[in-house]
Design an enzyme around this catalytic site. Structure first.
Site, short mmCIF file in Angstrom:
data_model
loop_
_atom_site.label_atom_id
_atom_site.label_comp_id
_atom_site.label_asym_id
_atom_site.label_seq_id
_atom_site.Cartn_x
_atom_site.Cartn_y
_atom_site.Cartn_z
N LYS A 1 0.71 3.63 1.12
CA LYS A 1 -0.24 4.53 1.78
C LYS A 1 -0.48 5.77 0.91
O LYS A 1 0.46 6.36 0.40
CB LYS A 1 0.31 4.96 3.14
N THR B 1 -1.53 15.61 11.02
CA THR B 1 -1.31 14.20 10.66
C THR B 1 0.09 13.74 11.05
O THR B 1 0.65 12.84 10.45
CB THR B 1 -1.49 14.00 9.13
N GLY C 1 2.62 11.61 12.67
CA GLY C 1 2.60 10.27 13.25
C GLY C 1 1.56 9.32 12.67
O GLY C 1 1.35 8.24 13.21
N THR C 2 0.94 9.69 11.55
CA THR C 2 -0.08 8.77 10.98
C THR C 2 0.54 7.44 10.56
O THR C 2 -0.04 6.38 10.79
CB THR C 2 -0.78 9.39 9.74
N GLY C 3 1.73 7.51 9.96
CA GLY C 3 2.38 6.29 9.47
C GLY C 3 2.77 5.38 10.63
O GLY C 3 2.56 4.15 10.58
N CYS C 4 3.34 6.00 11.69
CA CYS C 4 3.75 5.22 12.86
C CYS C 4 2.54 4.53 13.47
O CYS C 4 2.56 3.35 13.82
CB CYS C 4 4.38 6.13 13.92
N1 LIG Z 1 -5.94 13.72 5.48
C1 LIG Z 1 -6.11 12.41 5.62
N2 LIG Z 1 -7.36 11.90 5.64
C2 LIG Z 1 -7.56 10.58 5.80
N3 LIG Z 1 -6.59 9.69 5.94
C3 LIG Z 1 -5.31 10.13 5.93
C4 LIG Z 1 -5.00 11.51 5.77
N4 LIG Z 1 -3.64 11.63 5.82
C5 LIG Z 1 -3.14 10.40 5.99
N5 LIG Z 1 -4.13 9.47 6.05
C6 LIG Z 1 -3.98 8.02 6.25
O1 LIG Z 1 -3.02 7.84 7.28
C7 LIG Z 1 -2.24 6.67 7.05
C8 LIG Z 1 -0.76 7.05 6.97
O2 LIG Z 1 -0.48 7.45 5.67
P1 LIG Z 1 0.54 8.54 5.21
O3 LIG Z 1 0.19 9.86 5.81
O4 LIG Z 1 0.57 8.46 3.73
O5 LIG Z 1 1.90 7.98 5.82
P2 LIG Z 1 3.13 8.69 6.55
O6 LIG Z 1 2.60 9.24 7.83
O7 LIG Z 1 4.09 7.60 6.75
O8 LIG Z 1 3.63 9.73 5.65
C9 LIG Z 1 -2.80 6.08 5.76
O9 LIG Z 1 -3.80 5.13 6.07
C10 LIG Z 1 -3.40 7.30 5.06
O10 LIG Z 1 -4.37 6.95 4.11
C1 LIG Z 2 10.97 9.12 15.78
C2 LIG Z 2 10.11 9.23 14.57
N1 LIG Z 2 9.84 8.12 13.86
C3 LIG Z 2 9.05 8.20 12.76
C4 LIG Z 2 8.51 9.39 12.35
C5 LIG Z 2 7.64 9.44 11.11
O1 LIG Z 2 6.41 10.05 11.29
P1 LIG Z 2 5.08 9.70 10.42
O2 LIG Z 2 4.33 8.66 11.16
O3 LIG Z 2 4.32 10.99 10.37
O4 LIG Z 2 5.52 9.21 9.09
C6 LIG Z 2 8.84 10.55 13.11
N2 LIG Z 2 8.36 11.74 12.77
N3 LIG Z 2 9.63 10.43 14.22
MG LIG Z 3 5.81 7.58 7.77
#
Ligand SMILES: Nc1ncnc2c1ncn2[C@@H]1O[C@H](COP(=O)(O)OP(=O)(O)O)[C@@H](O)[C@H]1O
Ligand SMILES: Cc1ncc(COP(=O)(O)O)c(N)n1
Ligand SMILES: [Mg+2]
Length: 472
Positions: A386, A417, A419-422
């Protein structure tokens, strides 16, 4: 072989009864109007003719990237390099067919009871054809299978089920909520005057049947009391996808949009107990795994997934939260790599997690590709790196067995952002459960996450959550 559930949606089985001379032309028309899988069924054709027509059909399906299955004849299947074989109860034993076609070809088996279904699954079937569902003209002696039995089969086995036998445009929707991933048909397409129109009609109806079915999806993750990440984000995402969400909680966090202020793990036995309860009662079609902070919990999840033959496992290798707090204990990294990741169909590391898994620094999109390549030296599934934390646009890279696919998005100016990954990994699990293949699942999920970020819900004092209920 893992047959994509999407391929079972409208499965055409041939019969030359209505147009012996023009069968290839009819099949071609059907393939061009919505058929997703083809099986040649010839009961008394000479070997050489069977092989010849099989090769011709194989060519038509190859051109359209549709799986081609041979009924009964294992030898022909191998000779024409078909995607698989379908055998009935009266044909050769399932184990023997598996031995003859190898691990890489699809093996379908006809069954009509839960008992037969369990046996076929245990012996190596990849999918089941259940029927005959309605009185049919193809198999005169068939005794219809009750809808309840069909539902019991889909709820018991972990392989996908396609319904067969007498299914046509008037009765297909009676199969609603039986859990099938598609219908196999013969006369409702091939006996029709207008093959194209009949196929379009059946394709539309099977699409409704398959995608309106409420699929069950499980998240195994940690709780975020502020509702933006973890279990809470997962369940909201599943609900937004019309899926039935279930949750096995691995630990409690005390966190909000400003950070993580404490973690209390659930004991490994209790994680196992929760998993048993879910799988023994409401079997999920897909599983997302998120925060798994300790080695003991990782082992319990890995054992549980194997024991219950979990399908469509998406592992989000959560190591650090968006706010920068560590969510994986020291020493658990190795267990994650060795015990959990190998069970995943797809893993979804963010940039930091990909750096740790690939043991390299990632600063550009080229680095993302290189990291995925490195990870692929020890992990054979799909890798979604990602790009949310990269300085370039927020594009994600899918690395699938040497091929790369980009899912592009501009960077949305929104600090919220959390929880975007979750959310993304739960959306992928929901799409896989609904029957989409991996690429379509990621494409749909990227659209969902982009919409949820763009909605600009603005809650909390730190990095706020997304709106999982945004209106598209
Ligand atoms: N500012 C943003 N604009 C558009 N898409 C985003 C943005 N931040 C995160 N994403 C998208 O959200 C999803 C989660 O990615 P990311 O934020 O890298 O993961 P995590 O939450 O695990 O750190 C991916 O599809 C990423 O491209
Ligand atoms: C309980 C729990 N699990 C996972 C995440 C990761 O968050 P993100 O989706 O932003 O990477 C979090 N903040 N809390
Ligand atoms: Mg994550």
């Amino acid at each position: 072989m893992n047959i994509f559930r999407e391929h079972l949606k409208l499965y055409l089985v041939t019969d030359r009864r209505w147009n012996s001379e023009g069968i290839l032309e009819d099949v071609k028309t059907a393939l061009d109007h919505g058929v997703t899988c083809l099986q040649i069924r010839e009961k008394d054709m000479e070997h050489d003719d069977f092989l010849k027509i099989s090769r011709e059909m194989k060519k038509l399906t190859d051109e359209r990237k549709i799986p081609f299955i041979i009924n009964d004849d294992v030898e022909i299947a191998v000779k024409c390099d078909a995607a698989g074989v379908h055998i009935g109860q009266g044909d050769m034993p399932v184990t023997e067919a598996r031995k003859k076609i190898g691990q890489d070809r699809i093996l379908g088996v006809s069954v009509s009871t839960v008992e037969e279904a369990l046996k076929a699954e245990a012996e190596g079937a990849d999918y089941l054809g259940v029927g005959a569902m309605f009185i049919t003209s193809t198999k005169g002696d068939a005794n219809p299978v009750k809808l309840q039995e069909l539902k019991a089969i889909t709820e018991t086995v972990s392989i996908p089920v396609v319904a067969i036998g007498g299914i046509d445009e008037s009765n297909i929707l009676k199969l609603d909520r039986t859990g099938v991933y598609g219908v196999a048909v013969v006369s409702s397409i091939l006996a029709k005057g207008d093959i194209a129109a009949a196929t379009v009609d059946m394709a539309e109806k099977s699409d409704i049947l398959v995608h309106d079915t409420v699929r069950k999806v499980l998240t195994i993750a940690g709780s975020d009391p502020s509702g933006g990440a973890g279990i809470q984000a997962d369940l909201k995402t599943m609900a937004a996808h019309n899926c039935f969400g279930m949750s096995v909680i691995t630990g409690l966090t005390a966190q909000n949009t400003t950070g993580v202020y404490g973690i209390e793990n659930v004991s490994e036995d209790f994680v196992a107990n929760q998993m048993d309860c879910v799988f023994k009662d409401i079997r999920p079609e897909a599983v997302k795994v998120g925060m798994v902070s300790s080695v003991g919990i990782i082992n319990a999840i890995s054992e549980g997934l194997k024991a219950h033959k979990a399908t469509h496992v998406v592992v989000d290798p959560v190591m650090v939260s968006t706010s920068g707090s560590r969510l994986l204990e020291d020493g658990a990294m190795l267990a994650l790599k060795e015990k959990l990741i190998p069970l995943a169909e797809v893993i979804t590391p963010n940039i930091f997690e990909a750096e740790l898994l690939a043991d390299m620094k990632i600063e550009t999109k080229d680095d993302m590709v290189m990291a995925a390549e490195k990870i692929s030296s020890w992990y054979g599934g799909h890798i979604l790196v990602k790009g949310g934390h990269l300085h370039e646009e927020a594009s994600d890279l899918l690395y699938s067995r040497g091929e790369t696919f980009w899912y592009k998005s501009e960077r949305i100016e929104n600090p919220n952002t959390h929880g975007t990954g979750c959310t993304l990994s739960s959306a992928i699990a929901s799409n896989l459960a609904k029957g989409y293949d991996i690429r379509k699942s990621i494409e749909n999920s990227k659209g969902f996450i982009t919409g949820a970020i763009k909605d600009k819900l603005n809650l909390g004092k730190g990095r706020g959550p997304l709106n999982h209920q945004f209106k598209s």
